[in-house]
Design an enzyme around this catalytic site. Structure first.
Site, PDB file in Angstrom:
ATOM      1  N   GLY A 147       0.664  -1.220  -0.039  1.00  0.00           N
ATOM      2  CA  GLY A 147       0.013   0.001   0.088  1.00  0.00           C
ATOM      3  C   GLY A 147       0.833   1.301  -0.246  1.00  0.00           C
ATOM      4  O   GLY A 147       0.423   2.344   0.578  1.00  0.00           O
ATOM      5  N   SER A 155       1.955   3.104  -2.407  1.00  0.00           N
ATOM      6  CA  SER A 155       1.747   4.438  -3.490  1.00  0.00           C
ATOM      7  C   SER A 155       1.126   5.824  -3.116  1.00  0.00           C
ATOM      8  O   SER A 155       0.965   6.500  -3.767  1.00  0.00           O
ATOM      9  CB  SER A 155       1.288   3.504  -4.623  1.00  0.00           C
ATOM     10  OG  SER A 155      -0.510   3.465  -4.328  1.00  0.00           O
ATOM     11  N   GLY A 201      -1.156   7.753   0.529  1.00  0.00           N
ATOM     12  CA  GLY A 201      -1.630   7.881   2.105  1.00  0.00           C
ATOM     13  C   GLY A 201      -0.446   7.523   3.030  1.00  0.00           C
ATOM     14  O   GLY A 201       0.815   7.808   2.740  1.00  0.00           O
ATOM     15  N   ARG A 233      -1.396  -1.700  -6.712  1.00  0.00           N
ATOM     16  CA  ARG A 233      -1.675  -2.202  -7.589  1.00  0.00           C
ATOM     17  C   ARG A 233      -1.642  -1.229  -8.911  1.00  0.00           C
ATOM     18  O   ARG A 233      -1.302  -1.563 -10.019  1.00  0.00           O
ATOM     19  CB  ARG A 233      -3.403  -2.147  -7.600  1.00  0.00           C
ATOM     20  CG  ARG A 233      -3.796  -3.578  -6.704  1.00  0.00           C
ATOM     21  CD  ARG A 233      -5.309  -3.846  -6.809  1.00  0.00           C
ATOM     22  NE  ARG A 233      -5.645  -4.841  -5.918  1.00  0.00           N
ATOM     23  CZ  ARG A 233      -6.672  -5.260  -5.710  1.00  0.00           C
ATOM     24  NH1 ARG A 233      -7.733  -4.965  -6.882  1.00  0.00           N
ATOM     25  NH2 ARG A 233      -7.151  -6.198  -5.103  1.00  0.00           N
ATOM     26  N   LYS A 252       0.641   5.510  -9.851  1.00  0.00           N
ATOM     27  CA  LYS A 252       1.105   5.670  -8.644  1.00  0.00           C
ATOM     28  C   LYS A 252       2.423   5.301  -7.964  1.00  0.00           C
ATOM     29  O   LYS A 252       2.986   6.051  -7.121  1.00  0.00           O
ATOM     30  CB  LYS A 252      -0.153   5.473  -7.733  1.00  0.00           C
ATOM     31  CG  LYS A 252      -1.527   6.178  -8.073  1.00  0.00           C
ATOM     32  CD  LYS A 252      -2.557   5.469  -7.105  1.00  0.00           C
ATOM     33  CE  LYS A 252      -4.016   6.493  -7.482  1.00  0.00           C
ATOM     34  NZ  LYS A 252      -5.036   5.846  -6.748  1.00  0.00           N
ATOM     35  N   ASP A 311      -1.603  -7.799  -6.741  1.00  0.00           N
ATOM     36  CA  ASP A 311      -2.604  -7.893  -6.150  1.00  0.00           C
ATOM     37  C   ASP A 311      -2.481  -8.678  -4.889  1.00  0.00           C
ATOM     38  O   ASP A 311      -2.308 -10.075  -4.935  1.00  0.00           O
ATOM     39  CB  ASP A 311      -3.869  -8.513  -6.951  1.00  0.00           C
ATOM     40  CG  ASP A 311      -5.073  -8.963  -6.386  1.00  0.00           C
ATOM     41  OD1 ASP A 311      -5.285  -8.393  -5.253  1.00  0.00           O
ATOM     42  OD2 ASP A 311      -5.977  -9.375  -6.973  1.00  0.00           O
ATOM     43  N   TYR A 337     -15.831  -3.058   7.952  1.00  0.00           N
ATOM     44  CA  TYR A 337     -14.593  -2.856   8.163  1.00  0.00           C
ATOM     45  C   TYR A 337     -13.881  -3.376   9.434  1.00  0.00           C
ATOM     46  O   TYR A 337     -12.898  -3.999   9.688  1.00  0.00           O
ATOM     47  CB  TYR A 337     -14.404  -1.302   7.887  1.00  0.00           C
ATOM     48  CG  TYR A 337     -12.927  -0.794   8.016  1.00  0.00           C
ATOM     49  CD1 TYR A 337     -11.911  -1.054   7.084  1.00  0.00           C
ATOM     50  CD2 TYR A 337     -12.448   0.011   9.153  1.00  0.00           C
ATOM     51  CE1 TYR A 337     -10.725  -0.680   7.036  1.00  0.00           C
ATOM     52  CE2 TYR A 337     -11.304   0.768   9.200  1.00  0.00           C
ATOM     53  CZ  TYR A 337     -10.235   0.251   8.154  1.00  0.00           C
ATOM     54  OH  TYR A 337      -9.131   0.893   8.095  1.00  0.00           O
ATOM     55  N   LYS A 395     -10.223  -5.589  10.778  1.00  0.00           N
ATOM     56  CA  LYS A 395      -9.117  -5.044  11.448  1.00  0.00           C
ATOM     57  C   LYS A 395      -9.036  -5.600  13.049  1.00  0.00           C
ATOM     58  O   LYS A 395      -7.746  -5.609  13.271  1.00  0.00           O
ATOM     59  CB  LYS A 395      -9.492  -3.169  11.765  1.00  0.00           C
ATOM     60  CG  LYS A 395      -9.480  -2.623  10.660  1.00  0.00           C
ATOM     61  CD  LYS A 395      -8.106  -2.636  10.111  1.00  0.00           C
ATOM     62  CE  LYS A 395      -7.653  -1.567   9.200  1.00  0.00           C
ATOM     63  NZ  LYS A 395      -6.505  -1.344   8.279  1.00  0.00           N
ATOM     64  N   ILE A 454      -7.105   9.394   8.894  1.00  0.00           N
ATOM     65  CA  ILE A 454      -5.827   9.431   8.223  1.00  0.00           C
ATOM     66  C   ILE A 454      -6.528  10.236   6.857  1.00  0.00           C
ATOM     67  O   ILE A 454      -6.986   9.833   6.102  1.00  0.00           O
ATOM     68  CB  ILE A 454      -5.021   8.480   7.862  1.00  0.00           C
ATOM     69  CG1 ILE A 454      -4.513   7.571   9.247  1.00  0.00           C
ATOM     70  CG2 ILE A 454      -3.587   9.151   7.054  1.00  0.00           C
ATOM     71  CD1 ILE A 454      -3.663   6.268   8.845  1.00  0.00           C
ATOM     72  N   SER A 500      -6.331  11.200   3.446  1.00  0.00           N
ATOM     73  CA  SER A 500      -5.692  10.710   2.459  1.00  0.00           C
ATOM     74  C   SER A 500      -6.873  10.548   1.267  1.00  0.00           C
ATOM     75  O   SER A 500      -8.229  10.759   1.546  1.00  0.00           O
ATOM     76  CB  SER A 500      -5.470   9.158   2.733  1.00  0.00           C
ATOM     77  OG  SER A 500      -6.423   8.581   3.035  1.00  0.00           O
TER      78      SER A 500
END
Length: 369
Positions: free
Chosen positions: A54, A56, A58, A79, A83, A109, A212, A216, A260, A262
């Site tokens: 992750g 690329s 944020g 992906r 970016k 992926d 979500y 987590k 955050i 982003s």
């Protein structure tokens, strides 16, 4: 998001918690901070190789750039190639020594475990045959919504892109890091670090995050489990019999940010139910750079469960359970404060959800989205 702030500022709760209790708790917290870890840096990155999933945009991009500033060789994974290329250029501009450091990107992926294996193979080959020293899992996105109003496919996608991207990455790198080698080949190697990125929602669930929060929470549980299992392998390295053992000790860490700022956060706000926004209205999202900086400082102190602001610490204190403590004194004091605060917080959250239903009706109504 921190409904705790909203609760503390709520006018009608004097019977739940006196101002004196809050002030005493804050004072104890500040004092306990002074009794924390020593000054030895337990997260040296200069000259070491880090993989950031992750990476690329944020938080992932912020972590990658700050590690580059500290002298690390960095590989970012995501992906979208465009970016990734832009992030590589940013890292080169801020790098400590761009002539000495190396940077690389991989488009993949992470929901596919075979892709995670490919990433670690490619990184090892690129890194002159050496496995990376640091793997930081930042991939994932938030799709908020009420449980019954969210499709089963969306619920599965959240588990895939939040939990399984982290679990697949961890599985791929730990299989490599924990491969035993003979005593004759063992040489001193600095501790390796596997870092998960979680959320304070794993401590305090909020209505509207049903797709979500479970993912987590699963990351937090995986982290706790691995923090125990990894000691088997670390212990084998000190065996008097000098048997085969992994090449280096491994430490597990998990970061629990709140909101955050982003592109992902902007998309999340478009989908978020109005009730959820009300419950977390006191939240002041942090910048990716701030979250990354706080997390790296905590890693340097050797912390295990890492929060990025005081309210996050209080949330963590309410749900430590069997998790390893960063500091016995500090975490115990924080837990005491949390036990005073959270009975009222829980009541307040449930009451607000009930009152929302009274006023707006079912979530499917236009005014009760």
């Amino acid at each position: 998001m921190h409904p705790l702030l909203s609760f503390i500022s709520y006018d009608s709760s004097p019977t739940v918690l006196g101002v004196s209790t809050i002030l005493c708790g804050v004072l104890l917290y500040i004092v306990s901070k002074m009794l924390g870890f020593g000054s030895r840096n337990q997260f040296v990155v200069e000259g070491r190789t880090a993989v950031i999933t992750g990476g690329s945009e944020g938080m992932g991009k912020a972590v990658a750039c700050q590690l580059a500033e500290m002298g690390a060789n960095v590989v970012i994974v995501a992906r979208t190639t465009s970016k990734l290329l832009a992030a590589i250029e940013t890292m080169k501009r801020v790098a400590d020594n761009v002539e000495r450091q190396k940077f690389h990107y991989i488009s993949a992926d992470l929901t596919d475990p075979a892709e995670c294996q490919r990433i670690m193979s490619e990184v090892t080959e690129w890194n002159d045959g050496q496995e990376p020293d640091i793997v930081w899992c930042c991939a994932g996105y938030c799709h908020p919504g009420f449980f019954t109003e969210t499709s089963i496919q969306a619920l599965r996608n959240q588990m895939d892109t939040v939990y399984w991207t982290a679990a697949n990455t961890a599985h791929a790198i730990l299989q490599r890091w924990l491969t035993p080698i003979s005593p004759s080949k063992q040489a001193p190697i600095p501790t390796r670090h596997l870092i998960f990125t979680c959320s304070t929602l794993a401590f305090v669930p909020i209505a509207g995050y049903a797709p979500y929060s479970p993912a987590k929470a699963a990351i937090r549980s995986l982290s706790d489990t691995l923090s125990q299992e990894i000691e088997i392998y670390n212990g084998s390295r000190t065996s008097k019999a000098r048997c085969e053992a992994p090449a280096a000790d491994v430490k597990i860490h998990t970061v629990f940010p709140m909101g955050i700022l982003s592109p992902g956060f902007d998309n999340e706000q478009k989908l978020k139910p109005a009730l959820t926004k009300q419950l977390e209205e006191a939240d002041k999202p942090q910048s990716p750079q701030e979250v990354a900086s706080i997390a790296i400082s905590a890693l340097e102190r050797g912390e295990y469960l890492i929060t990025t602001m005081f309210i996050g610490d209080i949330m963590k204190g309410s749900a430590l359970g069997p998790s390893p403590r960063n500091s016995i004194i500090r975490d115990t004091l924080t837990s005491w404060l949390s036990n005073l605060v959270f009975p009222g917080v829980i009541y307040d959250l449930r009451r607000k959800a009930w009152k929302w239903g009274v006023k707006h009706g079912l979530p499917t109504n236009p005014d009760g989205n």
